[in-house]
Design a protein around this motif. Structure first.
Motif, PDB file in Angstrom:
ATOM      1  N   UNK A 143       0.846  -1.187   0.000  1.00  0.00           N
ATOM      2  CA  UNK A 143       0.000   0.000   0.000  1.00  0.00           C
ATOM      3  C   UNK A 143       0.883   1.238   0.000  1.00  0.00           C
ATOM      4  N   UNK A 144       0.311   2.379  -0.363  1.00  0.00           N
ATOM      5  CA  UNK A 144       1.056   3.627  -0.338  1.00  0.00           C
ATOM      6  C   UNK A 144       0.080   4.795  -0.177  1.00  0.00           C
ATOM      7  N   UNK A 145       0.612   5.935   0.271  1.00  0.00           N
ATOM      8  CA  UNK A 145      -0.179   7.149   0.434  1.00  0.00           C
ATOM      9  C   UNK A 145       0.412   8.234  -0.452  1.00  0.00           C
ATOM     10  N   UNK A 156      -4.850  -4.184  -3.871  1.00  0.00           N
ATOM     11  CA  UNK A 156      -6.158  -4.831  -3.834  1.00  0.00           C
ATOM     12  C   UNK A 156      -6.651  -5.110  -5.253  1.00  0.00           C
ATOM     13  N   UNK A 157      -7.215  -6.300  -5.473  1.00  0.00           N
ATOM     14  CA  UNK A 157      -7.706  -6.674  -6.800  1.00  0.00           C
ATOM     15  C   UNK A 157      -9.165  -7.103  -6.784  1.00  0.00           C
ATOM     16  N   UNK A 158      -9.822  -7.033  -5.623  1.00  0.00           N
ATOM     17  CA  UNK A 158     -11.193  -7.511  -5.526  1.00  0.00           C
ATOM     18  C   UNK A 158     -12.204  -6.397  -5.639  1.00  0.00           C
ATOM     19  N   UNK A 159     -13.347  -6.599  -4.996  1.00  0.00           N
ATOM     20  CA  UNK A 159     -14.411  -5.605  -5.005  1.00  0.00           C
ATOM     21  C   UNK A 159     -14.034  -4.436  -4.084  1.00  0.00           C
ATOM     22  N   UNK A 160     -14.743  -3.336  -4.258  1.00  0.00           N
ATOM     23  CA  UNK A 160     -14.486  -2.184  -3.400  1.00  0.00           C
ATOM     24  C   UNK A 160     -13.659  -1.141  -4.110  1.00  0.00           C
ATOM     25  N   UNK A 161     -13.450   0.007  -3.464  1.00  0.00           N
ATOM     26  CA  UNK A 161     -12.715   1.096  -4.121  1.00  0.00           C
ATOM     27  C   UNK A 161     -11.252   0.736  -4.354  1.00  0.00           C
ATOM     28  N   UNK A 162     -10.750   1.067  -5.542  1.00  0.00           N
ATOM     29  CA  UNK A 162      -9.331   0.841  -5.848  1.00  0.00           C
ATOM     30  C   UNK A 162      -8.475   2.007  -5.371  1.00  0.00           C
ATOM     31  N   UNK A 163      -9.080   3.178  -5.238  1.00  0.00           N
ATOM     32  CA  UNK A 163      -8.398   4.362  -4.740  1.00  0.00           C
ATOM     33  C   UNK A 163      -9.252   4.933  -3.612  1.00  0.00           C
ATOM     34  N   UNK A 164      -8.672   5.079  -2.426  1.00  0.00           N
ATOM     35  CA  UNK A 164      -9.404   5.617  -1.281  1.00  0.00           C
ATOM     36  C   UNK A 164      -9.008   7.078  -1.106  1.00  0.00           C
ATOM     37  N   UNK A 165      -9.967   7.972  -1.205  1.00  0.00           N
ATOM     38  CA  UNK A 165      -9.721   9.397  -0.999  1.00  0.00           C
ATOM     39  C   UNK A 165      -9.692   9.694   0.498  1.00  0.00           C
ATOM     40  N   UNK A 166      -8.722  10.489   0.917  1.00  0.00           N
ATOM     41  CA  UNK A 166      -8.522  10.751   2.340  1.00  0.00           C
ATOM     42  C   UNK A 166      -9.191  12.039   2.812  1.00  0.00           C
ATOM     43  N   UNK A 221     -13.803   5.549   5.287  1.00  0.00           N
ATOM     44  CA  UNK A 221     -13.022   5.272   4.072  1.00  0.00           C
ATOM     45  C   UNK A 221     -13.795   4.457   3.052  1.00  0.00           C
ATOM     46  N   UNK A 222     -14.899   3.851   3.489  1.00  0.00           N
ATOM     47  CA  UNK A 222     -15.660   2.990   2.590  1.00  0.00           C
ATOM     48  C   UNK A 222     -15.156   1.563   2.550  1.00  0.00           C
ATOM     49  N   UNK A 223     -14.302   1.179   3.500  1.00  0.00           N
ATOM     50  CA  UNK A 223     -13.757  -0.172   3.557  1.00  0.00           C
ATOM     51  C   UNK A 223     -14.388  -0.954   4.699  1.00  0.00           C
ATOM     52  N   UNK A 224     -14.289  -2.267   4.608  1.00  0.00           N
ATOM     53  CA  UNK A 224     -14.778  -3.133   5.672  1.00  0.00           C
ATOM     54  C   UNK A 224     -13.791  -3.114   6.831  1.00  0.00           C
ATOM     55  N   UNK A 225     -14.314  -3.042   8.061  1.00  0.00           N
ATOM     56  CA  UNK A 225     -13.449  -2.885   9.240  1.00  0.00           C
ATOM     57  C   UNK A 225     -12.487  -4.049   9.405  1.00  0.00           C
ATOM     58  N   UNK A 226     -12.909  -5.260   9.080  1.00  0.00           N
ATOM     59  CA  UNK A 226     -12.073  -6.440   9.309  1.00  0.00           C
ATOM     60  C   UNK A 226     -11.290  -6.870   8.066  1.00  0.00           C
ATOM     61  N   UNK A 227     -11.456  -6.172   6.973  1.00  0.00           N
ATOM     62  CA  UNK A 227     -10.748  -6.527   5.742  1.00  0.00           C
ATOM     63  C   UNK A 227      -9.256  -6.255   5.904  1.00  0.00           C
ATOM     64  N   UNK A 228      -8.431  -7.161   5.405  1.00  0.00           N
ATOM     65  CA  UNK A 228      -6.985  -7.072   5.610  1.00  0.00           C
ATOM     66  C   UNK A 228      -6.415  -5.764   5.092  1.00  0.00           C
ATOM     67  N   UNK A 229      -6.889  -5.276   3.967  1.00  0.00           N
ATOM     68  CA  UNK A 229      -6.350  -4.048   3.376  1.00  0.00           C
ATOM     69  C   UNK A 229      -6.669  -2.819   4.214  1.00  0.00           C
ATOM     70  N   UNK A 230      -7.643  -2.929   5.117  1.00  0.00           N
ATOM     71  CA  UNK A 230      -8.070  -1.794   5.919  1.00  0.00           C
ATOM     72  C   UNK A 230      -7.059  -1.442   7.003  1.00  0.00           C
ATOM     73  N   UNK A 231      -6.351  -2.449   7.524  1.00  0.00           N
ATOM     74  CA  UNK A 231      -5.463  -2.252   8.654  1.00  0.00           C
ATOM     75  C   UNK A 231      -4.468  -1.117   8.501  1.00  0.00           C
ATOM     76  N   UNK A 232      -3.624  -1.120   7.458  1.00  0.00           N
ATOM     77  CA  UNK A 232      -2.615  -0.059   7.335  1.00  0.00           C
ATOM     78  C   UNK A 232      -3.216   1.338   7.313  1.00  0.00           C
TER      79      UNK A 232
END
Length: 339
Positions: A143-145, A156-166, A221-232
């Motif tokens: 991941x990167x900011x 991330x390659x699945x469902x959900x936003x590919x770019x998260x706006x901060x 952020x529009x992400x799932x709380x327990x999703x692995x990509x959400x942690x960072x």
């Protein structure tokens, strides 16, 4: 016409120049080069060399392309650049990543990236360079900011936003700015301390992802709380604050039991202020203190030249135990002593 004895390849570049993105993955660049000329990816690769044709049209976002030196020469011709300039732009075309053998030209598309991760490029950064389609970078972490455009991207390659706006997570943007200041001032030591802080908080998140502040950030952020990509993303503010507490411990230089206990108590009070009072973080704090039990021989501070009074910086060195475990470069996991 043969470009060397017994080897055939392109002699002229393709008609449409493709904008350069520093650090782009080779697969992403070749994919854009094909699209610019209305070619299928496989058709373009036939001009680069020989290899197994990719069957997944999303492959540039999933894996990475590697070539040997002859195929690098062909790709340079097609793109209108010298091999050297192409290697400067595309990380995985550097000499250490080239496939063995120069003759004939060939390429491979293994699923695993050899070093780092293929991470989505900030869409506004790409657009500023004249790239309107999705592009991918080779990055040490998954991941990167982008602080300039307030974007969070990852592999991330699945469902959900590919770019998260901060825009709805200003504390994350501030945390990233703080991290950059820490790394500018303390260089490698600052980067390693952030890596330590990040790894510690990441372990807490893995055990207790339902902390209110983290779930709220995930929701914004529009992400799932327990999703692995959400942690960072959600732990970033706590990670940089913990890194600064670690810096304070290193700067003081005291390693007595009383100093250890006082520092750990201060951090646990901070955790309560972060809403982590129910998180059992003592194990990670104790492990970090053990790794930093013996200070480095050189003081962790700037020094002043006695003659002119000019302040001269020297490399800060972290504790002995940390330096034995942490790498000087690479991903956050590699740069941390919290293995």
């Amino acid at each position: 016409m043969a470009d060397r004895a017994g080897v055939w390849g392109p002699r002229l570049r393709l008609r449409v120049p493709v904008p350069r993105l520093a650090g782009e993955s080779t697969g992403s660049f070749v994919n854009r080069l094909a699209h610019a000329h209305e070619l299928e990816l496989g058709d373009l690769l036939d001009r680069v060399g020989t290899g197994r044709q990719p069957v997944n049209p999303r492959l540039p976002a999933l894996a990475e392309l590697y070539v040997n030196r002859a195929a690098l020469d062909h790709l340079a011709v097609l793109s209108g650049r010298t091999p050297h300039r192409l290697q400067l732009a595309l990380t995985n075309l550097q000499d250490r990543f080239l496939l063995p053998g120069d003759d004939p030209a060939r390429w491979q598309w293994p699923f695993e990236v050899r070093e780092g991760h293929v991470v989505r490029c900030c869409d506004l950064c790409a657009l500023a360079r004249g790239v309107s389609e999705a592009a991918w970078l080779v990055w040490p972490d998954p991941w990167r900011v982008c602080l300039r455009h307030r974007r969070f991207t990852d592999d991330h390659r699945g469902q959900g936003p590919h770019v998260v706006r901060l825009a709805r997570l200003p504390e994350v943007a501030r945390a990233h700015a703080d991290r950059l200041r820490l790394e500018r001032r303390f260089r490698a030591a600052g980067a390693e301390l952030f890596a330590d802080g990040f790894q510690v908080v990441a372990r807490w998140w893995e055990r207790t992802p339902d902390v209110w502040s983290w779930t709220q950030r995930a929701w914004r952020s529009g992400l799932e709380a327990r999703e692995l990509r959400t942690g960072p993303l959600v732990i970033y503010p706590e990670a940089i604050q913990l890194a600064r507490e670690m810096l304070r411990y290193e700067q003081r230089g005291e390693r007595t039991p009383a100093a250890r206990a006082a520092w750990a108590e201060d951090v646990q009070q901070l955790m309560a202020g972060w809403g982590l009072e129910d998180v059992d973080g003592w194990g990670e704090l104790a492990q970090w203190l053990d790794h930093h039990a013996q200070p480095a021989a050189a003081p962790f501070a700037d020094r002043t030249d006695g003659a002119g009074g000019a302040r001269r910086r020297r490399r800060r060195v972290l504790a002995v135990g940390h330096s034995r475990l942490a790498e000087p470069s690479g991903s956050l996991r590699e740069r941390s002593c919290m293995l």
